[in-house]
Scaffold this motif. Sequence first.
Motif, PDB file in Angstrom:
ATOM      1  N   PHE A 215       9.498   3.204   3.158  1.00 28.71           N
ATOM      2  CA  PHE A 215       9.971   2.700   1.869  1.00 28.71           C
ATOM      3  C   PHE A 215       8.985   1.692   1.278  1.00 28.71           C
ATOM      4  CE2 PHE A 215      12.620  -0.315  -0.618  1.00 28.71           C
ATOM      5  CZ  PHE A 215      13.022   0.577  -1.613  1.00 28.71           C
ATOM      6  N   LEU A 216       8.462   0.796   2.138  1.00 35.24           N
ATOM      7  CA  LEU A 216       7.482  -0.198   1.709  1.00 35.24           C
ATOM      8  C   LEU A 216       6.579  -0.538   2.894  1.00 35.24           C
ATOM      9  CD1 LEU A 216       6.415  -2.306  -0.385  1.00 35.24           C
ATOM     10  CD2 LEU A 216       8.088  -3.901   0.565  1.00 35.24           C
ATOM     11  N   ALA A 217       5.262  -0.559   2.650  1.00 37.87           N
ATOM     12  CA  ALA A 217       4.293  -0.983   3.658  1.00 37.87           C
ATOM     13  C   ALA A 217       3.344  -1.980   3.025  1.00 37.87           C
ATOM     14  CB  ALA A 217       3.514   0.219   4.195  1.00 37.87           C
ATOM     15  N   GLN A 218       3.103  -3.097   3.729  1.00 38.81           N
ATOM     16  CA  GLN A 218       2.256  -4.158   3.198  1.00 38.81           C
ATOM     17  C   GLN A 218       1.189  -4.559   4.209  1.00 38.81           C
ATOM     18  OE1 GLN A 218       5.454  -7.008   2.154  1.00 38.81           O
ATOM     19  NE2 GLN A 218       4.777  -6.750   0.035  1.00 38.81           N
ATOM     20  N   ILE A 219       0.018  -4.945   3.676  1.00 37.15           N
ATOM     21  CA  ILE A 219      -1.079  -5.488   4.486  1.00 37.15           C
ATOM     22  C   ILE A 219      -1.266  -6.944   4.096  1.00 37.15           C
ATOM     23  CG2 ILE A 219      -3.517  -5.298   5.093  1.00 37.15           C
ATOM     24  CD1 ILE A 219      -3.470  -2.406   4.331  1.00 37.15           C
ATOM     25  N   ASP A 220      -1.198  -7.865   5.081  1.00 34.63           N
ATOM     26  CA  ASP A 220      -1.378  -9.278   4.766  1.00 34.63           C
ATOM     27  C   ASP A 220      -2.849  -9.671   4.864  1.00 34.63           C
ATOM     28  OD1 ASP A 220      -2.013  -9.563   7.457  1.00 34.63           O
ATOM     29  OD2 ASP A 220      -0.070 -10.399   8.002  1.00 34.63           O
ATOM     30  N   GLY A 221      -3.123 -10.948   4.703  1.00 37.09           N
ATOM     31  CA  GLY A 221      -4.496 -11.432   4.694  1.00 37.09           C
ATOM     32  C   GLY A 221      -5.204 -11.302   6.021  1.00 37.09           C
ATOM     33  N   ASN A 222      -4.447 -11.128   7.115  1.00 31.96           N
ATOM     34  CA  ASN A 222      -5.034 -10.947   8.444  1.00 31.96           C
ATOM     35  C   ASN A 222      -5.118  -9.472   8.835  1.00 31.96           C
ATOM     36  OD1 ASN A 222      -5.243 -13.772   8.873  1.00 31.96           O
ATOM     37  ND2 ASN A 222      -3.058 -13.827   9.375  1.00 31.96           N
ATOM     38  N   ASN A 223      -4.961  -8.584   7.847  1.00 31.61           N
ATOM     39  CA  ASN A 223      -4.996  -7.132   8.066  1.00 31.61           C
ATOM     40  C   ASN A 223      -3.889  -6.662   9.009  1.00 31.61           C
ATOM     41  OD1 ASN A 223      -7.196  -6.677   6.349  1.00 31.61           O
ATOM     42  ND2 ASN A 223      -8.664  -7.147   7.974  1.00 31.61           N
TER      43      ASN A 223
ATOM     44  N   VAL B 286       0.811  -1.223   0.000  1.00 37.99           N
ATOM     45  CA  VAL B 286       0.000   0.000   0.000  1.00 37.99           C
ATOM     46  C   VAL B 286       0.844   1.272   0.000  1.00 37.99           C
ATOM     47  CG1 VAL B 286      -1.969  -1.136   1.070  1.00 37.99           C
ATOM     48  CG2 VAL B 286      -0.215  -0.108   2.517  1.00 37.99           C
ATOM     49  N   ILE B 287       2.124   1.171   0.358  1.00 33.60           N
ATOM     50  CA  ILE B 287       3.045   2.304   0.261  1.00 33.60           C
ATOM     51  C   ILE B 287       4.325   1.810  -0.398  1.00 33.60           C
ATOM     52  CG2 ILE B 287       4.394   4.035   1.492  1.00 33.60           C
ATOM     53  CD1 ILE B 287       2.364   3.999   3.716  1.00 33.60           C
ATOM     54  N   MET B 288       4.773   2.522  -1.409  1.00 36.45           N
ATOM     55  CA  MET B 288       6.020   2.177  -2.096  1.00 36.45           C
ATOM     56  C   MET B 288       6.798   3.459  -2.354  1.00 36.45           C
ATOM     57  SD  MET B 288       4.622  -0.677  -4.825  1.00 36.45           S
ATOM     58  CE  MET B 288       6.259  -1.122  -5.378  1.00 36.45           C
ATOM     59  N   ASP B 289       8.075   3.441  -1.948  1.00 39.60           N
ATOM     60  CA  ASP B 289       8.955   4.604  -2.149  1.00 39.60           C
ATOM     61  C   ASP B 289       8.351   5.882  -1.582  1.00 39.60           C
ATOM     62  OD1 ASP B 289      10.938   3.137  -3.459  1.00 39.60           O
ATOM     63  OD2 ASP B 289       9.873   3.289  -5.362  1.00 39.60           O
ATOM     64  N   GLY B 290       7.716   5.788  -0.413  1.00 41.53           N
ATOM     65  CA  GLY B 290       7.181   6.958   0.249  1.00 41.53           C
ATOM     66  C   GLY B 290       5.923   7.536  -0.359  1.00 41.53           C
ATOM     67  N   LYS B 291       5.240   6.724  -1.204  1.00 37.80           N
ATOM     68  CA  LYS B 291       4.021   7.197  -1.856  1.00 37.80           C
ATOM     69  C   LYS B 291       2.899   6.189  -1.644  1.00 37.80           C
ATOM     70  CE  LYS B 291       6.476   9.816  -5.424  1.00 37.80           C
ATOM     71  NZ  LYS B 291       6.713   9.989  -6.880  1.00 37.80           N
ATOM     72  N   LEU B 292       1.713   6.708  -1.407  1.00 44.17           N
ATOM     73  CA  LEU B 292       0.545   5.861  -1.190  1.00 44.17           C
ATOM     74  C   LEU B 292       0.075   5.260  -2.506  1.00 44.17           C
ATOM     75  CD1 LEU B 292      -1.793   4.840   0.617  1.00 44.17           C
ATOM     76  CD2 LEU B 292      -2.983   6.982   0.111  1.00 44.17           C
ATOM     77  N   VAL B 293      -0.167   3.940  -2.501  1.00 42.26           N
ATOM     78  CA  VAL B 293      -0.693   3.248  -3.677  1.00 42.26           C
ATOM     79  C   VAL B 293      -2.184   2.991  -3.416  1.00 42.26           C
ATOM     80  CG1 VAL B 293      -0.431   1.286  -5.245  1.00 42.26           C
ATOM     81  CG2 VAL B 293       1.568   2.165  -3.994  1.00 42.26           C
ATOM     82  N   LYS B 294      -3.027   3.874  -3.916  1.00 33.40           N
ATOM     83  CA  LYS B 294      -4.449   3.850  -3.575  1.00 33.40           C
ATOM     84  C   LYS B 294      -5.152   2.601  -4.111  1.00 33.40           C
ATOM     85  CE  LYS B 294      -5.058   8.849  -3.127  1.00 33.40           C
ATOM     86  NZ  LYS B 294      -5.822  10.044  -3.555  1.00 33.40           N
ATOM     87  N   ASP B 295      -4.764   2.139  -5.303  1.00 35.71           N
ATOM     88  CA  ASP B 295      -5.408   0.943  -5.868  1.00 35.71           C
ATOM     89  C   ASP B 295      -5.181  -0.273  -4.977  1.00 35.71           C
ATOM     90  OD1 ASP B 295      -6.283   2.443  -7.961  1.00 35.71           O
ATOM     91  OD2 ASP B 295      -4.712   1.820  -9.360  1.00 35.71           O
ATOM     92  N   GLU B 296      -3.943  -0.449  -4.502  1.00 38.90           N
ATOM     93  CA  GLU B 296      -3.631  -1.581  -3.629  1.00 38.90           C
ATOM     94  C   GLU B 296      -4.381  -1.468  -2.300  1.00 38.90           C
ATOM     95  OE1 GLU B 296      -1.012  -4.279  -3.880  1.00 38.90           O
ATOM     96  OE2 GLU B 296      -1.583  -3.939  -5.951  1.00 38.90           O
ATOM     97  N   LEU B 297      -4.460  -0.246  -1.766  1.00 34.46           N
ATOM     98  CA  LEU B 297      -5.166  -0.038  -0.502  1.00 34.46           C
ATOM     99  C   LEU B 297      -6.643  -0.375  -0.652  1.00 34.46           C
ATOM    100  CD1 LEU B 297      -5.082   0.932   2.426  1.00 34.46           C
ATOM    101  CD2 LEU B 297      -5.487   3.252   1.585  1.00 34.46           C
TER     102      LEU B 297
END
Length: 268
Positions: free
Chosen positions: A209-217, A173-184
């Motif tokens: 740098f990178l933020a991820q949400i897994d299947g358990n939120n 949901v975040i890559m290189d310090g930018k929000l990825v709205k589609d992924e969110l």
Amino acid sequence: MQEWLEVIIRTVAAIVILFFLTKLLGKRQISELSLFEYITGISIGNIAAYISLDIDNLWYLGIISLCVWVSVSVGIEYWTLKSKGVNDYIDGKSTVLIKNGKLDKSKLAKERVTVAELMEQLRKKEVFRVADVEFAVLEPSGELDVLLKKQYQPITPDMLGWDPGEEKQTYSVIMDGKLVKDELQQSGQNEDFLNAELKRQSLKVEEVFLAQIDGNNQMTFHTMDGRTLPQSKPASASGNEAIRQSIGRLRVELQLLEGKLAQEEHSR
């Protein structure tokens, strides 16, 4: 028009045309090339170079030739989808090189594969003994697919009768310090949830740098300065007890499996 300017215009035109024609050929043209697709790729590249540099001839003839090559390639692809015989002839068939741990010398000779080359491919699959292999199949793409014998296959939850549950997709949901709205949006969460998690870790979007949400939120943050948050915590007492119980169950399951394998070996 000066020659250098004409070459630039032709090259840009060839790149644009080649890009759209390659998109028309599909992803398979890029990932796995059959013999005919290999020939098509080389020919299309040569024609594109002709369009770019051969200023003495009519350049549009090269575009016509490109369109013909692509049309024939697409037509043959559809033909192979409709006819298995045509597909086997053009793309080739798979060849079994190892069966029940035994090498088929005639198949190796037919495919012109040396034993050294075969062992190299097996090592890439982390297999070092031919006798451990149930089947080894050489695909038309040149890839070697390996199936180990049952006694040498890794233990899976299914073998132990466990149901680990469904594996869900992880979203970045975040890559290189930018929000990825589609992924969110695809993760099923919103910006309020993300901002709350950022606040809990005392972070800003531009610091991630990178933020991820897994299947358990559950969220994991990799910061610009090399940190990973949240940091893993040491197992609690109750967690250690759960681990000991799991190990005990594993030992029982392994003993049962060993007994079953011994019975099968005795039967053989």
